[in-house]
Design a protein around this motif. Structure first.
Motif, PDB file in Angstrom:
ATOM      1  N   VAL A 167       4.729  -3.066  -5.100  1.00 27.54           N
ATOM      2  CA  VAL A 167       3.946  -4.303  -5.215  1.00 27.54           C
ATOM      3  C   VAL A 167       4.066  -5.167  -3.958  1.00 27.54           C
ATOM      4  N   GLY A 168       4.977  -4.823  -3.050  1.00 28.37           N
ATOM      5  CA  GLY A 168       5.050  -5.549  -1.780  1.00 28.37           C
ATOM      6  C   GLY A 168       6.299  -6.357  -1.556  1.00 28.37           C
ATOM      7  N   LEU A 332       6.069 -11.279  -8.207  1.00 28.04           N
ATOM      8  CA  LEU A 332       4.938 -10.540  -7.636  1.00 28.04           C
ATOM      9  C   LEU A 332       4.320  -9.698  -8.741  1.00 28.04           C
ATOM     10  N   THR A 333       2.997  -9.692  -8.837  1.00 27.73           N
ATOM     11  CA  THR A 333       2.333  -8.955  -9.914  1.00 27.73           C
ATOM     12  C   THR A 333       1.479  -7.825  -9.368  1.00 27.73           C
ATOM     13  N   ARG A 334       1.471  -6.729 -10.124  1.00 29.40           N
ATOM     14  CA  ARG A 334       0.686  -5.571  -9.733  1.00 29.40           C
ATOM     15  C   ARG A 334      -0.808  -5.875  -9.777  1.00 29.40           C
ATOM     16  N   ALA A 337      -1.685  -7.388  -6.533  1.00 22.67           N
ATOM     17  CA  ALA A 337      -1.511  -6.418  -5.447  1.00 22.67           C
ATOM     18  C   ALA A 337      -2.667  -5.416  -5.409  1.00 22.67           C
ATOM     19  N   THR A 338      -3.120  -4.974  -6.584  1.00 25.99           N
ATOM     20  CA  THR A 338      -4.186  -3.967  -6.604  1.00 25.99           C
ATOM     21  C   THR A 338      -5.539  -4.536  -6.197  1.00 25.99           C
ATOM     22  N   THR A 339      -5.675  -5.857  -6.189  1.00 24.85           N
ATOM     23  CA  THR A 339      -6.927  -6.464  -5.717  1.00 24.85           C
ATOM     24  C   THR A 339      -6.883  -6.798  -4.236  1.00 24.85           C
TER      25      THR A 339
END
Length: 435
Positions: A167-168, A332-334, A337-339
């Protein structure tokens, strides 16, 4: 003469007694014929160039139980064992800046030996007394807009970065490392993939970033005791700089893998598994490690610890325990992150417990207003998506929808971009005043 040199001289002057290995099972060695204290190091198959080091973890009437700090391959029953007479020694000092060390504090970068300007001290250290700690009242900037304004950090604060895998977390850590105004940075890479270490040093940190940084590395293939020790070695090095009156930023990636190493050690020593297979020693180790960071009578250690939440479950035991000890958390949320939203910080779920002490009231008012707008937008998100929200129904939501693109642009920040804290606050204030 320094304390570390005296201890090493005393150890060298003691009579050399040799015992032997009488058993090896799992991660433990059983030794007879020598006397040592819990925490001392012994040397298996000693040679002029050094043998296999092991730490005494339990003592009996005639036997010692030891855990190796290396591979057991080649160790046999009857192998000679020598007592060193002292615990693990850790290097501290200015000459460590720019160096990469292994989990036991030894050079890993092919540079010169650690001699000039280096003092060796015991790994064990006293945690600052609760009443001797100064208040956290000075801000520490990270160069990341979302953090410096909406999750502000103080010098001596301890923050957790909570996220699932991929997720970074590590990328955000490297951005913070380059943008912080701390005097010294100490980075502990615990249980990292070997492939990622060089990439982190060369691409994320760079030569300029490494110049005022000490990096301690224990990759995932290292023995569990080495991975566990690496977290304490990085912390002890940071304490050495703090004792000089410096403001240190300690970044540890990750506290979860440190807990997993302690789980392997505890289960091998015979502890019963408790919550999700973690033995009780894990939950005793975590506050012992995390409480070493913070302020002292002089200097400070600001701790940033990544927490790898299993299955994106933020209530799993390690995440829950870390959250209860630390002074704030960055989530931090997935989904973000995916957007392509970087950093993928969910500011509504993130909080700093010292924000009011390190940020002036007018700036705190701006931050609270942004949170209020984001919260209002989140409450009606589903209604907006299905077209059920009617403009004019709620003035706060209407204002939030108007400012949403500007807030989104503010919260996103490319990895190579850094923003000074005054500039970030001015940007945030312009957004608030624009509607």
């Amino acid at each position: 003469m320094s304390t570390g040199l005296l201890d090493r001289a005393r150890a060298a002057a003691r009579p050399q007694l040799t015992g032997q290995v009488v058993g090896a099972m799992g991660l433990t060695l059983t030794v007879e014929g020598i006397v040592a204290s819990v925490g001392d190091l012994v040397e298996v198959n000693p040679t002029p160039h050094g043998g296999l080091l092991a730490e005494v973890v339990a003592v009996g009437r005639e036997r010692l139980t030891c855990m190796p700090l290396g591979e057991l391959s080649g160790v046999h029953s009857g192998a000679p064992v020598r007592a060193t007479g002292m615990p693990l020694q850790v290097p501290v000092g200015e000459a460590l800046l720019g160096r990469v060390l292994d989990g036991l504090g030894r050079p890993l970068d092919g540079g010169p030996p650690l001699d000039a300007g280096i003092e060796f001290v015991d790994l064990a250290s006293e945690t600052p007394h609760a009443l001797s700690r100064s208040r956290v009242d000075r801000p520490l900037t990270f160069g990341v807009r979302a953090l410096d304004t909406l999750v502000p950090c103080g010098k001596g604060q301890r923050l957790g970065i909570f996220a699932g895998s991929g997720v970074g977390k590590s990328t955000l850590l490297s951005q913070i490392t380059r943008g912080t105004d701390a005097d010294v940075r100490v980075i502990g890479l615990i249980g990292e993939r070997g492939r990622e270490v060089k990439e982190f040093l060369e691409e994320n940190l760079g030569a300029e970033g490494l110049a005022r940084t000490v990096v301690v590395v224990a990759t995932s293939d290292e023995p569990p005791l080495v991975r566990l020790k690496a977290a304490f070695v990085a912390t002890r090095i940071a304490e050495g700089f703090r004792d000089q009156g410096r403001d240190v930023l300690l970044l540890m990636d990750s506290i979860t893998r440190t807990a997993m190493a302690q789980r392997e050690v505890g289960l091998s020593a015979g502890e019963p598994p408790a919550t999700r297979g973690y033995p009780p020693s894990v939950f005793a180790m975590m506050p012992r490690l995390l409480e070493k960071a913070g302020t002292a009578e002089i200097g400070s250690i600001t701790g940033l610890y990544t927490v790898l939440v299993e299955g994106d479950d933020h209530n799993e035991p390690i995440a829950d325990t870390a959250r209860s000890i630390l002074d704030g958390h960055i989530v931090l949320t997935r989904k973000l992150a995916t957007t392509g939203h970087f950093p993928a910080i969910d500011v509504l779920e993130s909080i700093s417990r010292v924000a009011g002490a390190v940020v002036p009231a007018p700036q705190m008012a701006d931050a609270r207003e942004v949170r209020r707008l984001l919260g209002a937008l989140r409450d009606v998100k589903e209604l907006i998506e299905i077209g059920a929200y009617q403009a004019g129904s709620d003035p706060l939501v209407d204002r939030a929808r108007q400012l949403a693109p500007a807030i989104e642009a503010f919260l996103q920040q490319p990895t190579g971009e850094l923003t000074d804290a005054p500039e970030a606050w001015e940007w945030l204030n312009r957004i608030i005043r624009s509607a």
